[in-house]
Write a protein that holds these residues in place. Structure first.
Motif, PDB file in Angstrom:
ATOM      1  N   ARG A 195      19.207  -1.605  -3.397  1.00 43.78           N
ATOM      2  CA  ARG A 195      18.635  -2.367  -2.609  1.00 43.78           C
ATOM      3  C   ARG A 195      19.742  -3.038  -1.441  1.00 43.78           C
ATOM      4  NH1 ARG A 195      15.853  -3.609  -7.025  1.00 43.78           N
ATOM      5  NH2 ARG A 195      13.464  -3.490  -6.923  1.00 43.78           N
ATOM      6  N   HIS A 254       3.157   4.224   4.321  1.00 45.26           N
ATOM      7  CA  HIS A 254       3.459   3.191   3.180  1.00 45.26           C
ATOM      8  C   HIS A 254       2.513   1.819   3.178  1.00 45.26           C
ATOM      9  CE1 HIS A 254       6.717   5.498   1.759  1.00 45.26           C
ATOM     10  NE2 HIS A 254       7.481   5.467   2.951  1.00 45.26           N
ATOM     11  N   TYR A 297      12.972  10.288  10.914  1.00 43.68           N
ATOM     12  CA  TYR A 297      12.154   9.783   9.549  1.00 43.68           C
ATOM     13  C   TYR A 297      12.125  10.835   8.490  1.00 43.68           C
ATOM     14  CZ  TYR A 297       8.700   7.936   6.413  1.00 43.68           C
ATOM     15  OH  TYR A 297       7.993   7.490   5.191  1.00 43.68           O
ATOM     16  N   ALA A 301      13.587  10.340   4.914  1.00 41.90           N
ATOM     17  CA  ALA A 301      12.651   9.903   3.843  1.00 41.90           C
ATOM     18  C   ALA A 301      11.997  11.471   3.277  1.00 41.90           C
ATOM     19  CB  ALA A 301      11.398   9.328   4.490  1.00 41.90           C
TER      20      ALA A 301
ATOM     21  N   TYR B  42       7.382  -5.382  -8.722  1.00 40.73           N
ATOM     22  CA  TYR B  42       6.670  -4.927  -7.455  1.00 40.73           C
ATOM     23  C   TYR B  42       7.595  -3.622  -6.900  1.00 40.73           C
ATOM     24  CZ  TYR B  42      10.166  -7.930  -5.636  1.00 40.73           C
ATOM     25  OH  TYR B  42      11.227  -8.594  -5.674  1.00 40.73           O
ATOM     26  N   GLU B  44       9.299  -2.012  -3.611  1.00 37.56           N
ATOM     27  CA  GLU B  44       9.753  -2.082  -2.196  1.00 37.56           C
ATOM     28  C   GLU B  44       9.960  -0.660  -1.548  1.00 37.56           C
ATOM     29  OE1 GLU B  44      13.385  -4.554  -2.246  1.00 37.56           O
ATOM     30  OE2 GLU B  44      12.339  -5.807  -4.046  1.00 37.56           O
ATOM     31  N   VAL B  45      10.000  -0.541  -0.160  1.00 40.20           N
ATOM     32  CA  VAL B  45      10.206   0.565   0.506  1.00 40.20           C
ATOM     33  C   VAL B  45      11.286   0.388   1.393  1.00 40.20           C
ATOM     34  CG1 VAL B  45       9.251   2.256   1.887  1.00 40.20           C
ATOM     35  CG2 VAL B  45       7.836   1.042   0.341  1.00 40.20           C
ATOM     36  N   TYR B  46      12.398   1.140   1.375  1.00 35.59           N
ATOM     37  CA  TYR B  46      13.486   1.160   1.891  1.00 35.59           C
ATOM     38  C   TYR B  46      13.788   2.516   2.690  1.00 35.59           C
ATOM     39  CZ  TYR B  46      14.551  -3.420  -0.301  1.00 35.59           C
ATOM     40  OH  TYR B  46      14.315  -4.371  -0.637  1.00 35.59           O
ATOM     41  N   ARG B  47      13.544   2.668   4.132  1.00 34.27           N
ATOM     42  CA  ARG B  47      13.764   3.664   4.714  1.00 34.27           C
ATOM     43  C   ARG B  47      12.856   5.077   4.180  1.00 34.27           C
ATOM     44  NH1 ARG B  47      19.764   3.842   6.778  1.00 34.27           N
ATOM     45  NH2 ARG B  47      19.436   2.405   8.704  1.00 34.27           N
ATOM     46  N   GLY B  48      11.514   4.620   3.626  1.00 32.52           N
ATOM     47  CA  GLY B  48      10.624   5.703   3.199  1.00 32.52           C
ATOM     48  C   GLY B  48      11.190   5.896   1.739  1.00 32.52           C
ATOM     49  N   MET B  49      11.944   5.419   1.195  1.00 33.04           N
ATOM     50  CA  MET B  49      12.318   5.545  -0.241  1.00 33.04           C
ATOM     51  C   MET B  49      11.634   4.356  -1.176  1.00 33.04           C
ATOM     52  SD  MET B  49      14.308   8.121  -0.610  1.00 33.04           S
ATOM     53  CE  MET B  49      16.093   8.420  -0.822  1.00 33.04           C
ATOM     54  N   ARG B  50      10.681   4.663  -2.177  1.00 32.46           N
ATOM     55  CA  ARG B  50      10.072   3.696  -2.870  1.00 32.46           C
ATOM     56  C   ARG B  50      11.171   3.251  -4.195  1.00 32.46           C
ATOM     57  NH1 ARG B  50       4.935   2.654  -2.377  1.00 32.46           N
ATOM     58  NH2 ARG B  50       3.810   3.536  -0.628  1.00 32.46           N
ATOM     59  N   GLU B  51      11.240   1.833  -4.030  1.00 33.19           N
ATOM     60  CA  GLU B  51      12.066   1.343  -5.253  1.00 33.19           C
ATOM     61  C   GLU B  51      11.035   0.629  -6.010  1.00 33.19           C
ATOM     62  OE1 GLU B  51      14.924   2.378  -5.502  1.00 33.19           O
ATOM     63  OE2 GLU B  51      16.195   2.372  -3.489  1.00 33.19           O
ATOM     64  N   ALA B  52      10.651   1.062  -7.420  1.00 27.53           N
ATOM     65  CA  ALA B  52       9.915   0.311  -8.015  1.00 27.53           C
ATOM     66  C   ALA B  52      10.888  -0.679  -9.227  1.00 27.53           C
ATOM     67  CB  ALA B  52       9.236   1.256  -8.690  1.00 27.53           C
ATOM     68  N   GLY B  53      10.078  -1.555  -9.669  1.00 28.07           N
ATOM     69  CA  GLY B  53      10.347  -2.308 -10.620  1.00 28.07           C
ATOM     70  C   GLY B  53      11.294  -3.691 -10.332  1.00 28.07           C
ATOM     71  N   GLY B  54      10.950  -4.062  -9.043  1.00 27.81           N
ATOM     72  CA  GLY B  54      11.659  -5.051  -8.684  1.00 27.81           C
ATOM     73  C   GLY B  54      11.006  -6.450  -9.512  1.00 27.81           C
TER      74      GLY B  54
END
Lengths: 410, 113
Positions: A195, A254, A297, A301, B42, B44-54
């Protein structure tokens, strides 16, 4: 000599200068908190190192009298010998030669700094520094010579690169991809969440980039004239279109537009309009900006995720891809009606210019990739390019800089 | 002596504090914590990458009380933190072996209040 032109280019120099600290915060916010200082330090030391390199010999290699084949300048102007208050008519007839030199110095500084995004969070500081100075000498200086110096072979071929799509963005972007591929992934990449540690930094840095880019693009007119005005307006318009387009793409895919996406889109737009800003109309700049976001993009992505390489902060995805698109788009949308010294692109009946732009992107990609590959291999063999596992896990702030960005206890 | 540990929704802190003060429980330690329960984390999405498990932000209260305050404290926390939705939090009650007031050197029950 013209006081108005001189004042504008000096002001533009300051604007381009602030882009490197801006980039530092743009990138710095994207890394994890244990690596933020390493990014700021890499950007800051480049400001020191390349300022010196440029004055000592870089400017002479890039813009000095050609040595014969349009490939590299001689050392005639090393140490700024003969570069003084009198204008150099070949480059900018109305401003002191020294002003042109220092304006160009800021471009030489930010270009290697862009590559940092690809190897963030895992590169050894000493090796990075050696690589940066050699890269500036062997990739940036020759490319600036090819495209912008009076004797450069790309310039003689009719290359259109108003402010650095080829020289700055394609060159750094493709080198970034080579670095990311050779260096390998960060520990935990794709298996654990990475993150951004401070997105407000990233937004602040992105805004500073936009701000500074007015000097980068409009300053490249090298005079306070109507061409500068056109470059200024196309820069702002393309960036706005790109930021907006990225937000819409994310919203659709998204379900929410992210601020990181919007800022990333804006930077992609800035990159793409860079080669075109002095050759295209404001309406064309909207097309260039919006398409830049769609293309970048996809690169970030979709393609990056599929291929699995770890371009940590998307230096290739934004600068390489966006720069290539902008350079090719210049060959599509340039108009002599905007700039009589330019050419007509494909959409205005100029097939030749389109082919020239395509060829130049190809040659630049090949040249920058090969030299970066060789530099990486040599430095890796002699010094080691990547930090050891323990240092990577500890974070580069502590392992490379011996300091921490944030205290946990007072 | 018991140590009551409560994990609550951050926006409920003021209500819980108010309810505790109403039953004369004024001493507590509050910290920001991250966690997930049945609510899950929850994405999160960073530049199209989904980061699960927040992980979700929660507030943790540590409150040391004497036996006769245990039930009152629990009731007050429930009263202040309850919404009925998933994610309201949990209360843990632990035996507390010793308590020392650093300023006076008092020990045990006398040191708690």
């Amino acid at each position: 000599m013209n006081a108005g032109d001189t004042a504008w280019v000096l002001m533009s120099t300051v604007l381009v200068f602030v882009m490197t600290p801006g980039l530092a915060f743009f990138y710095g916010g994207l890394v994890r908190r244990k690596n933020v200082l390493s990014i700021l330090m890499q950007c800051f030391i480049i400001m020191c190192a390349i300022s010196l390199q440029w004055v000592l010999y870089g400017y002479s290699l890039a813009f000095g009298p050609d040595t014969g084949w349009g490939i590299i300048g001689g050392l005639d102007w090393a140490g700024l010998k003969g570069v003084g208050g009198a204008p150099n008519g070949d480059y900018a007839a109305t401003i002191p030669h020294l002003v042109f030199m220092i304006f160009q110095a800021m471009f030489a500084i930010i270009t290697p700094a862009l590559i940092i995004g690809a190897f963030a969070e895992r590169v050894k500081f000493s090796s990075f520094l050696v690589l940066t100075i050699l890269w500036a000498t062997l990739v940036y200086d020759p490319l600036a010579h090819w495209v912008w110096s009076t004797g450069g072979w790309m310039r003689r071929l009719g290359a259109l690169d108003f402010a650095g799509g080829i020289v700055v963005h394609v060159s750094s972007g493709i080198s970034a991809l080579v670095m990311a591929l050779l260096l390998g992934k960060r520990i935990g990449y794709a298996s654990e969440p990475f993150r951004p540690h401070n997105l407000p930094f990233t937004v602040l840095g992105g805004a500073l980039l936009w701000f500074g880019w007015f000097g980068f693009n409009a300053g490249s007119a090298l005079a306070a004239n109507e061409l500068a005005a056109n470059a200024f307006v196309t820069t702002n318009t393309a960036t706005a279109a790109a930021g907006f387009a990225w937000a819409l793409i994310e919203w659709r895919i998204h379900g929410a537009p992210t601020v990181l996406g919007t800022v990333t889109g804006a930077v992609a737009g800035l990159v793409a309009i860079t080669p075109a800003c002095g050759f295209v109309s404001p309406l064309s700049s909207i097309v260039i900006g919006a398409a830049a976001s769609a293309i970048c993009y996809m690169a970030i992505a979709v393609v990056k995720a599929k291929l699995g390489y770890d371009d940590s902060l998307d230096a290739f995805g934004v600068h390489g891809v966006g720069g290539a698109w902008g350079t090719i788009a210049t060959g599509l949308l340039a108009e002599k009606a905007v700039n009589s010294a330019g050419a007509d692109g494909l959409f205005f009946g100029g097939l030749h210019q389109f082919l020239v732009q395509l060829a130049l992107v190809g040659v630049t990609v090949l040249y920058a990739a090969v030299v970066t590959f060789v530099l990486f291999k040599v430095i890796d063999a002699l010094l080691g390019m990547k930090v050891d596992k323990k240092s990577e896990i500890l974070g580069l702030d502590l392992s490379q800089q011996c300091e921490s960005a944030y205290t946990v206890v007072e | 002596m018991k140590l009551i540990v409560a994990i609550i929704q951050p926006h409920k802190l003021e209500e819980v504090k108010g309810a505790l003060e109403a039953v004369n429980v004024n001493l507590m330690t509050v910290s920001n914590v991250l966690g997930q329960g049945r609510q899950k984390g929850y994405t999160e999405v960073y530049r199209g990458m989904r980061e699960a498990g927040g992980l979700l932000r929660k507030v943790r209260l540590d409150i040391a009380v004497n036996e006769d305050f245990v039930e009152k404290t629990i009731q007050a926390i429930v009263k202040g933190a309850h919404t009925g939705e998933t994610g309201d939090g949990k209360i843990f009650v632990l035996d507390l072996q010793e308590c020392v007031r650093i300023g006076t050197g008092e020990r045990g029950s006398a040191a708690i209040g």
